[in-house]
Enzyme design. Structure first.
Site, PDB file in Angstrom:
ATOM      1  N   SER B 150       4.073  -1.459  -5.084  1.00  0.00           N
ATOM      2  CA  SER B 150       5.134  -0.837  -6.089  1.00  0.00           C
ATOM      3  C   SER B 150       6.248  -1.622  -6.450  1.00  0.00           C
ATOM      4  CB  SER B 150       5.594   0.737  -5.218  1.00  0.00           C
ATOM      5  OG  SER B 150       6.022   0.822  -7.466  1.00  0.00           O
ATOM      6  N   ASP B 228      -2.112   7.242 -11.422  1.00  0.00           N
ATOM      7  CA  ASP B 228      -0.866   6.786 -10.850  1.00  0.00           C
ATOM      8  C   ASP B 228       0.248   7.369 -12.292  1.00  0.00           C
ATOM      9  OD1 ASP B 228       1.732   5.304 -10.364  1.00  0.00           O
ATOM     10  OD2 ASP B 228       0.637   3.954  -9.336  1.00  0.00           O
ATOM     11  N   HIS B 264      -0.949   6.580  -7.599  1.00  0.00           N
ATOM     12  CA  HIS B 264       0.704   5.804  -6.141  1.00  0.00           C
ATOM     13  C   HIS B 264       0.828   5.906  -5.006  1.00  0.00           C
ATOM     14  CE1 HIS B 264       3.631   2.733  -8.071  1.00  0.00           C
ATOM     15  NE2 HIS B 264       3.706   3.514  -6.919  1.00  0.00           N
TER      16      HIS B 264
END
Lengths: 286, 286
Positions: B150, B228, B264
């Site tokens: 991320s 996600d 995620h």
């Protein structure tokens, strides 16, 4: 379906799902558990492992830290991760200590009046949760094994030995092997049991192995680390269990691994996670 | 040795060690990082991967949840896990938001007066920490690669592209690929940079790929999940990066995996952890 789905994550080709439900064994309190379901579960019922976590842990600790999901996916085995105690029973003193009460149910049915209305993790794991998992999820309950860490290792070994035939195999990462002889176990039994001296041995794997039916073989694997502070402090006592195994003539049925330098953490568990799943796979997929 | 050892666990035949030191780049603040050192590190210097974690994470998140240690042990590669920001800089507003300030350093050097005294995670990762790791630990800094999740995926890709030749390869799990075009990046750049519109593109992998030296190949791997929420919300924008890769004529040098249904979380990361380590091992052990 009595289960409420709280969350779901895709993982290793399968899914990790958190469910909640109101548990009768736990006095009607809501409890949560996670289930890793491998991809095979979409097509057919799969074998299932119950993973019992240790003191202070929750239903999330295993999925996040154990590294058990990858080998479970590889072998096509589901894993159920229950919580370690009831939550919110509002019993006086429940949250006072990290090693008793909340997060420390010890996988037994309390007999003392104060705790017996809620602290029944044995009945919860062996009957209630198993029944729900069997009826609601894609698992073959005939092929069930059990394992755990520390307090959960005690849970896995003792429940395996108390219910012959219910679990195909049992294993423990740094399990409390002889709770009546260590501080953690003595404190728990003194609190949860109305007569600890007579009842304690019935929850103690080092005694239970002696009374296991002679006509049945056991399948147990234990690993502990020599760098484990709790091992060094006499909380685990694997040597006592090994002696009881020898006294019962069951050396060939119990593997004990002494792992040089490993400690009590999930880094120890994750290192040996694949070996433990493989051990159970032999029995679950036989 | 400038490093203080905070803890050590044996893991996968090697060790996970947490160190702390006072960082010049971070304005003299104490910072912590973890290092996984495979068994090979006891005999010789090993290649090293830097893992940059995402928003709200710490130096502990990767070691505990990523499943990166097992493949690193298998390939004989060390992994360094830095923190995600300075801690305790006492800048007004530092702890107000989860996506800015503490836990959200964005792996750049702040140019705005308010933040530039402490928020210099780029210099920290690329120079200071690397120098200390090289001088104090059993790693071969000539063989260094970088990856992250991320915000840390943004860090890995952008630092790789900003410092040609410093890292052999880069990869991202659900990386922020085009920070100047997403809310997270815009907020961070507005805060940390004195002139976001001119400086932002210099920290944005989707722009950096265009100016990468034409005589050097890149080695980049990206994975993201279609489930996600942050991808769905336009925070990651891998398609923009893929277009920039095509425009730069580098399709053969960048792998982008679109993973159906993954989200995620670290369950996504752990599922693909082994593949990413294997990708880097090709370059680190070439």
């Amino acid at each position: 379906m009595p289960l409420k789905q709280e969350s779901q994550n895709k993982a290793f080709g399968g899914t990790l799902t958190k469910y909640s439900f109101a548990s009768k064994s736990l006095g009607g309190l809501e409890t949560k558990f996670n289930v890793f379901m491998p991809a095979e579960g979409e097509k057919s019922k799969v074998p299932v492992l119950y993973y019992l976590a240790g003191l202070t842990c929750t239903e999330d600790t295993g999925p996040q830290k154990s590294h058990l999901l990858a080998p479970a996916a590889q072998h096509g085995i589901a894993i159920v991760f229950p919580d370690t105690s009831p939550r919110g029973a509002k019993i006086e003193g429940e949250d006072a200590d990290w090693d008793f009460g909340t997060g420390a149910g010890f996988y037994l049915n309390a007999s003392s009046e104060k705790w017996s209305g809620h602290y029944n993790m044995e009945k919860f794991v062996v009957e209630e949760l198993r029944g729900i998992v069997q009826s609601e999820l894609s698992v073959d309950s005939e092929r069930t094994s059990i394992f755990g860490h520390s307090m959960g290792g005690h849970g896995a070994l003792s429940l395996y030995l108390k219910y012959p035939g219910q679990y195909k195999s049992a294993s423990g990462f740094a399990p409390i092997c002889n709770p009546t002889e260590c501080q953690w176990g003595q404190k728990a039994f003194k609190g949860y049991l109305s007569d600890p001296s007579s009842e304690g041995p019935k929850h103690d794997s080092t005694y239970l192995i002696a009374s296991y039916p002679k006509d049945k073989k056991v399948a147990i694997k234990v690993d502990y680390g020599t760098g484990d502070k709790f091992y060094q402090d006499g909380q685990l006592l694997p040597e006592n269990f090994e002696k009881a195994v020898r006294d019962a003539g069951r050396q060939g049925e119990v593997e004990v691994g002494r792992r040089e330098g490993y400690d009590h953490s999930y880094f120890f568990i994750s290192t040996f996670a694949a070996e433990h799943v493989e051990f159970h796979a032999k029995y679950l997929k036989a």
